[in-house]
Enzyme design. Structure first.
Site, PDB file in Angstrom:
ATOM      1  N   CYS A 116     -37.556 -35.491  11.410  1.00 41.31           N
ATOM      2  CA  CYS A 116     -37.085 -35.665  12.801  1.00 41.31           C
ATOM      3  C   CYS A 116     -37.211 -34.321  13.514  1.00 41.31           C
ATOM      4  CB  CYS A 116     -35.645 -36.166  12.830  1.00 41.31           C
ATOM      5  SG  CYS A 116     -35.440 -37.745  11.966  1.00 41.31           S
ATOM      6  N   CYS A 159     -25.587 -31.060  10.683  1.00 44.78           N
ATOM      7  CA  CYS A 159     -26.459 -31.075   9.519  1.00 44.78           C
ATOM      8  C   CYS A 159     -27.491 -29.959   9.485  1.00 44.78           C
ATOM      9  CB  CYS A 159     -27.165 -32.414   9.440  1.00 44.78           C
ATOM     10  SG  CYS A 159     -27.332 -33.197  11.031  1.00 44.78           S
ATOM     11  N   CYS A 205     -34.112 -31.876  14.274  1.00 45.86           N
ATOM     12  CA  CYS A 205     -33.081 -31.701  13.245  1.00 45.86           C
ATOM     13  C   CYS A 205     -33.374 -30.480  12.378  1.00 45.86           C
ATOM     14  CB  CYS A 205     -33.015 -32.959  12.380  1.00 45.86           C
ATOM     15  SG  CYS A 205     -31.912 -32.829  10.969  1.00 45.86           S
ATOM     16  N   CYS A 231     -18.022 -35.438   5.449  1.00 51.36           N
ATOM     17  CA  CYS A 231     -19.445 -35.690   5.698  1.00 51.36           C
ATOM     18  C   CYS A 231     -20.216 -35.020   4.557  1.00 51.36           C
ATOM     19  CB  CYS A 231     -19.817 -35.079   7.047  1.00 51.36           C
ATOM     20  SG  CYS A 231     -21.587 -35.167   7.393  1.00 51.36           S
ATOM     21  N   GLU A 257     -24.852 -28.535   2.603  1.00 49.91           N
ATOM     22  CA  GLU A 257     -23.620 -28.383   3.373  1.00 49.91           C
ATOM     23  C   GLU A 257     -22.794 -29.651   3.292  1.00 49.91           C
ATOM     24  OE1 GLU A 257     -24.786 -27.529   7.376  1.00 49.91           O
ATOM     25  OE2 GLU A 257     -26.406 -26.245   6.675  1.00 49.91           O
ATOM     26  N   CYS A 284     -34.871 -32.361   3.857  1.00 53.31           N
ATOM     27  CA  CYS A 284     -35.063 -33.766   4.206  1.00 53.31           C
ATOM     28  C   CYS A 284     -36.542 -33.993   4.470  1.00 53.31           C
ATOM     29  CB  CYS A 284     -34.249 -34.118   5.458  1.00 53.31           C
ATOM     30  SG  CYS A 284     -34.360 -35.871   5.904  1.00 53.31           S
TER      31      CYS A 284
HETATM   32  N1  SAH Z   1     -31.079 -38.967   7.455  1.00 54.77           N
HETATM   33  C1  SAH Z   1     -29.909 -39.639   7.979  1.00 54.77           C
HETATM   34  C2  SAH Z   1     -28.717 -38.697   8.076  1.00 54.77           C
HETATM   35  C3  SAH Z   1     -28.972 -37.599   9.054  1.00 54.77           C
HETATM   36  S1  SAH Z   1     -27.649 -36.726   9.809  1.00 54.77           S
HETATM   37  C4  SAH Z   1     -30.222 -40.219   9.335  1.00 54.77           C
HETATM   38  O1  SAH Z   1     -31.324 -40.006   9.830  1.00 54.77           O
HETATM   39  O2  SAH Z   1     -29.387 -40.935   9.865  1.00 54.77           O
HETATM   40  C5  SAH Z   1     -26.799 -37.822  10.838  1.00 54.77           C
HETATM   41  C6  SAH Z   1     -27.240 -37.880  12.296  1.00 54.77           C
HETATM   42  O3  SAH Z   1     -27.316 -36.593  12.943  1.00 54.77           O
HETATM   43  C7  SAH Z   1     -28.623 -38.498  12.466  1.00 54.77           C
HETATM   44  O4  SAH Z   1     -28.548 -39.455  13.474  1.00 54.77           O
HETATM   45  C8  SAH Z   1     -29.454 -37.313  12.900  1.00 54.77           C
HETATM   46  O5  SAH Z   1     -30.603 -37.690  13.580  1.00 54.77           O
HETATM   47  C9  SAH Z   1     -28.478 -36.541  13.729  1.00 54.77           C
HETATM   48  N2  SAH Z   1     -28.850 -35.142  14.008  1.00 54.77           N
HETATM   49  C10 SAH Z   1     -29.736 -34.360  13.352  1.00 54.77           C
HETATM   50  N3  SAH Z   1     -29.802 -33.134  13.908  1.00 54.77           N
HETATM   51  C11 SAH Z   1     -28.939 -33.128  14.944  1.00 54.77           C
HETATM   52  C12 SAH Z   1     -28.560 -32.149  15.906  1.00 54.77           C
HETATM   53  N4  SAH Z   1     -29.075 -30.939  15.901  1.00 54.77           N
HETATM   54  N5  SAH Z   1     -27.647 -32.496  16.831  1.00 54.77           N
HETATM   55  C13 SAH Z   1     -27.096 -33.727  16.824  1.00 54.77           C
HETATM   56  N6  SAH Z   1     -27.405 -34.685  15.932  1.00 54.77           N
HETATM   57  C14 SAH Z   1     -28.322 -34.406  15.002  1.00 54.77           C
END
Ligand code: SAH
Length: 353
Positions: free
Chosen positions: A118, A337, A121, A107, A94, A114
């Protein structure tokens, strides 16, 4: 099936130079193609009207310009647009265009899935499939740029889509060259933010680059015990090592650091967490970005109440921390994401009982 032609956007400079040599085209033709791709927003070789027809045909004969199909294009009322792209091997990623006053931010994703795991996520629920190529990353930029009207210009890039950018650093850096170069999108490095879960050796590598991109570190917890639960890779890293790498990056780049913190109700939103966070960030040239949680179907996490958020904020502000509570944009179109990809795959969605 005939094999796919090479993707032009992969290793773009070398491929174009080789092409010019083999096609007996003068060197300035390479510059013209760059201009068509990055500035004149061409959708195909046939549009490159100041190139002789034979050269356009030759390019089309040798290369694919696009390597993805747009499977879904959604637009939200606030101007946010999101593309779900299908890669040649069937994987999906995406990317998003955000409109905010005069800012036009894109973005972009760096991996299919990934590997960081986390727990809240959507992108990492089934692990990582593969790294995107540099060309697939550049393609997201170009496809999103083509959504703009002629009087709009891209101003910012955030590498906050699917995947862990620092786990695909080679391809990301190759792609970002075309973002900041004069003959590329011309977006300066200080308007390009790379968001990472925090991988210290890769942060150090990034610090050794000529370009000082902005770095955002996804902290999400103020102590290792909690972070190990929310961000499992932390078990092998630890917050101390991440903060030291972040400090080194700041020293070299001079760019203020951003820390991201997704506020999850009853998990990392307690007053004690805010106090620990304030202590952790105190004295650092840093901005804390508190991100509202975008609920993921099937996951048991939610957003704290406004009162809880306010209390969290007050403690940080009293601690002298620069803090910004981000608003949600485009959430009606799953512009967070991994969520659109996931919502396409109904087989993956388990509705909570
Ligand atoms: N791998 C990278 C990029 C991830 S996306 C990272 O960890 O930073 C960017 C941000 O969105 C990250 O801080 C991630 O933890 C957060 N994120 C992931 N899922 C989310 C969700 N459902 N709601 C809000 N933020 C989210």
């Amino acid at each position: 099936m005939s094999p796919l032609k090479p993707h032009l956007l992969d290793d773009l400079d070398a491929q174009l130079q080789r092409w010019a040599a083999e096609a007996n085209a003068p060197a300035y033709r390479v510059g013209q193609v760059h201009k068509w791709l990055f500035q004149k927003r061409a959708g195909g070789f046939d549009e490159m009207s100041d190139l002789p027809k034979a050269l356009r045909a030759d390019l089309a004969e040798r290369f694919r310009l696009w390597s993805t199909d747009v499977v879904k294009h959604t637009t939200a009322e606030d101007g946010t647009e999101k593309l779900l792209l299908q890669l040649a091997d069937g994987g999906q990623v995406e990317c998003v265009l955000l409109r905010d006053t005069s800012r036009r931010t894109i973005c972009i994703s760096t991996q299919v899935g990934c590997g960081m795991g986390c727990v809240f996520c959507a992108s990492g629920l089934e692990g990582v499939e593969r790294n995107l190529t540099a060309g697939e990353i550049v393609e997201q930029m170009l496809r999103l740029q083509r959504l703009l009207s002629p009087d709009e210009r891209l101003s910012h890039i955030v590498v906050m889509g699917m995947g862990e950018p620092l786990a695909n650093l080679d391809h990301l850096l190759a792609a970002l060259q075309h973002a900041h170069r004069e003959d590329g999108l011309g977006i300066s490095a200080r308007r390009i933010t790379i968001s990472t879960v925090g991988l210290p050796p890769a942060i150090d590598r990034l610090a050794r680059q000529d370009q000082n991109y902005r770095l955002a570190i996804s902290l999400h917890a103020p102590n290792d015990e909690l972070r190990n639960q929310l961000v499992p890779v932390n078990k092998n890293i630890g917050i101390d090592a991440i903060m030291s790498a972040a400090d080194r990056y700041f020293e070299v780049s001079g760019r203020r650091l951003t820390f991201e913190y997704v506020l999850l109700a009853d998990i990392n939103d307690q007053p004690e967490h805010a106090r620990q966070l304030a202590r952790l960030l105190a004295g650092r040239e840093a901005l804390l970005n508190v991100i509202p949680y975008n609920p993921v179907a099937g996951l048991p996490y939610g957003t704290p109440t406004p009162e809880r958020r306010q209390a969290f904020r007050a403690i940080l502000e009293q601690g002298g921390i620069r803090v910004k509570f981000r608003h949600r944009k485009g959430n009606r179109i799953d512009a967070a994401c991994g969520q659109l990809r996931r919502s396409q795959r109904t087989d993956l969605i388990q509705v909570a009982p």
